[in-house]
Write a protein that holds these residues in place. Structure first.
Motif, mmCIF file in Angstrom:
data_model
loop_
_atom_site.group_PDB
_atom_site.id
_atom_site.type_symbol
_atom_site.label_atom_id
_atom_site.label_comp_id
_atom_site.label_asym_id
_atom_site.label_seq_id
_atom_site.Cartn_x
_atom_site.Cartn_y
_atom_site.Cartn_z
ATOM 1 N N THR A 66 0.839 -1.205 0.000
ATOM 2 C CA THR A 66 0.000 0.000 0.000
ATOM 3 C C THR A 66 0.871 1.250 0.000
ATOM 4 O O THR A 66 0.621 2.210 -0.748
ATOM 5 C CB THR A 66 -0.939 0.015 1.219
ATOM 6 N N ILE A 67 1.905 1.255 0.822
ATOM 7 C CA ILE A 67 2.815 2.405 0.892
ATOM 8 C C ILE A 67 3.555 2.580 -0.431
ATOM 9 O O ILE A 67 3.662 3.693 -0.955
ATOM 10 C CB ILE A 67 3.801 2.236 2.068
ATOM 11 N N ALA A 73 7.105 11.177 -5.242
ATOM 12 C CA ALA A 73 8.505 11.413 -5.603
ATOM 13 C C ALA A 73 9.268 12.058 -4.451
ATOM 14 O O ALA A 73 10.436 11.742 -4.207
ATOM 15 C CB ALA A 73 8.584 12.279 -6.855
ATOM 16 N N ASN A 74 8.614 12.962 -3.712
ATOM 17 C CA ASN A 74 9.262 13.590 -2.561
ATOM 18 C C ASN A 74 9.562 12.572 -1.463
ATOM 19 O O ASN A 74 10.630 12.587 -0.855
ATOM 20 C CB ASN A 74 8.394 14.712 -1.987
ATOM 21 N N GLN A 75 8.596 11.699 -1.189
ATOM 22 C CA GLN A 75 8.781 10.683 -0.152
ATOM 23 C C GLN A 75 9.891 9.704 -0.531
ATOM 24 O O GLN A 75 10.561 9.151 0.335
ATOM 25 C CB GLN A 75 7.474 9.928 0.091
ATOM 26 N N ILE A 88 3.713 7.756 6.350
ATOM 27 C CA ILE A 88 4.138 6.423 5.903
ATOM 28 C C ILE A 88 4.098 5.443 7.073
ATOM 29 O O ILE A 88 3.512 4.360 6.978
ATOM 30 C CB ILE A 88 5.552 6.485 5.285
ATOM 31 N N GLN A 89 4.714 5.816 8.191
ATOM 32 C CA GLN A 89 4.742 4.931 9.359
ATOM 33 C C GLN A 89 3.335 4.766 9.943
ATOM 34 O O GLN A 89 2.963 3.672 10.375
ATOM 35 C CB GLN A 89 5.696 5.486 10.415
ATOM 36 N N VAL A 123 12.661 3.694 3.790
ATOM 37 C CA VAL A 123 12.567 4.120 2.386
ATOM 38 C C VAL A 123 13.946 4.596 1.947
ATOM 39 O O VAL A 123 14.590 5.383 2.655
ATOM 40 C CB VAL A 123 11.531 5.249 2.198
ATOM 41 N N TYR A 124 14.380 4.109 0.796
ATOM 42 C CA TYR A 124 15.669 4.522 0.244
ATOM 43 C C TYR A 124 15.498 4.973 -1.198
ATOM 44 O O TYR A 124 14.785 4.335 -1.985
ATOM 45 C CB TYR A 124 16.680 3.371 0.317
#
Length: 199
Positions: A66-67, A73-75, A88-89, A123-124
């Motif tokens: 889902t995430i 793009a920013n995330q 996100i968390q 996230v990377y």
């Protein structure tokens, strides 16, 4: 006229049902997200000896997919464990029902008997040359788990703490042709079981 109204009503109901299903189950999402869970689990198990990580946690898998499906793009520019108060968390916690997992620092032996579940999303930015391969991403994630020193918490003489680990991971494209962006989205979950030792 009544028959026509009934047919129209049924047709509209069908259209509405299809629309709702599309919205609920990811229609229009990022269909190019690639599931990397198995290879990430293997890499994590090779680097961390304190707990064995599996990929069969359906709640975690749903949260991470889902995430990944809604990542912007920013995330995607983040590199590391996302903030515990981030959307996100929060999404991961809401879907799994788990608590925030503290990473990157030692845990201590828990003494309140019971079972506890924790989750943390990483996230990377895959466009960043430091994180554009799976090996580089795991070299960043694994030390955060190792620093929790879970082996040191397993038995304090009075209580035992045991752990089951789960991981889910996706590589996803979130940018445009003009501005490419891609990311690794990794969810790590732990089930901690606390028992009192027999006297």
């Amino acid at each position: 006229p009544m028959k026509l109204k009934r047919i129209l009503s049924l047709a509209l109901s069908g259209v509405l049902a299809v629309s709702l299903m599309t919205g609920c189950f990811g229609g229009g999402g990022k269909s190019d997200a690639i599931n990397r869970s198995s290879t990430v689990a293997s890499a994590l198990n090779g680097a961390v000896s304190s707990v064995s990580f599996k990929t069969n946690n359906s709640d975690l898998n749903k949260a991470v997919s889902t995430i990944a499906d809604s990542l912007t793009a920013n995330q995607a520019k983040q590199n590391g464990a996302v903030d515990t108060g981030s959307i996100i968390q929060s999404t991961a916690r809401q879907i799994t029902g788990y608590d925030n997992m503290t990473v990157g620092e030692p845990w201590s032996t828990r003494t309140d008997v019971g079972e506890y579940n924790f989750v943390r999303i990483f996230v990377y930015d895959a466009e960043n040359s430091a994180y554009d391969t799976e090996g580089e991403v795991m070299d960043a994630v694994a030390p955060k788990i190792k620093m929790m020193n879970l082996n040191e918490t397993k038995d304090n003489g009075t209580y035992t703490n045991s752990y089951k680990g789960y991981v889910s991971a996706y590589e996803v494209e979130v940018g445009t042709e003009e501005e490419p962006a891609s990311a690794w989205v990794i969810g790590v979950a732990l089930t901690q079981t606390v028992k009192a030792k027999a006297k």
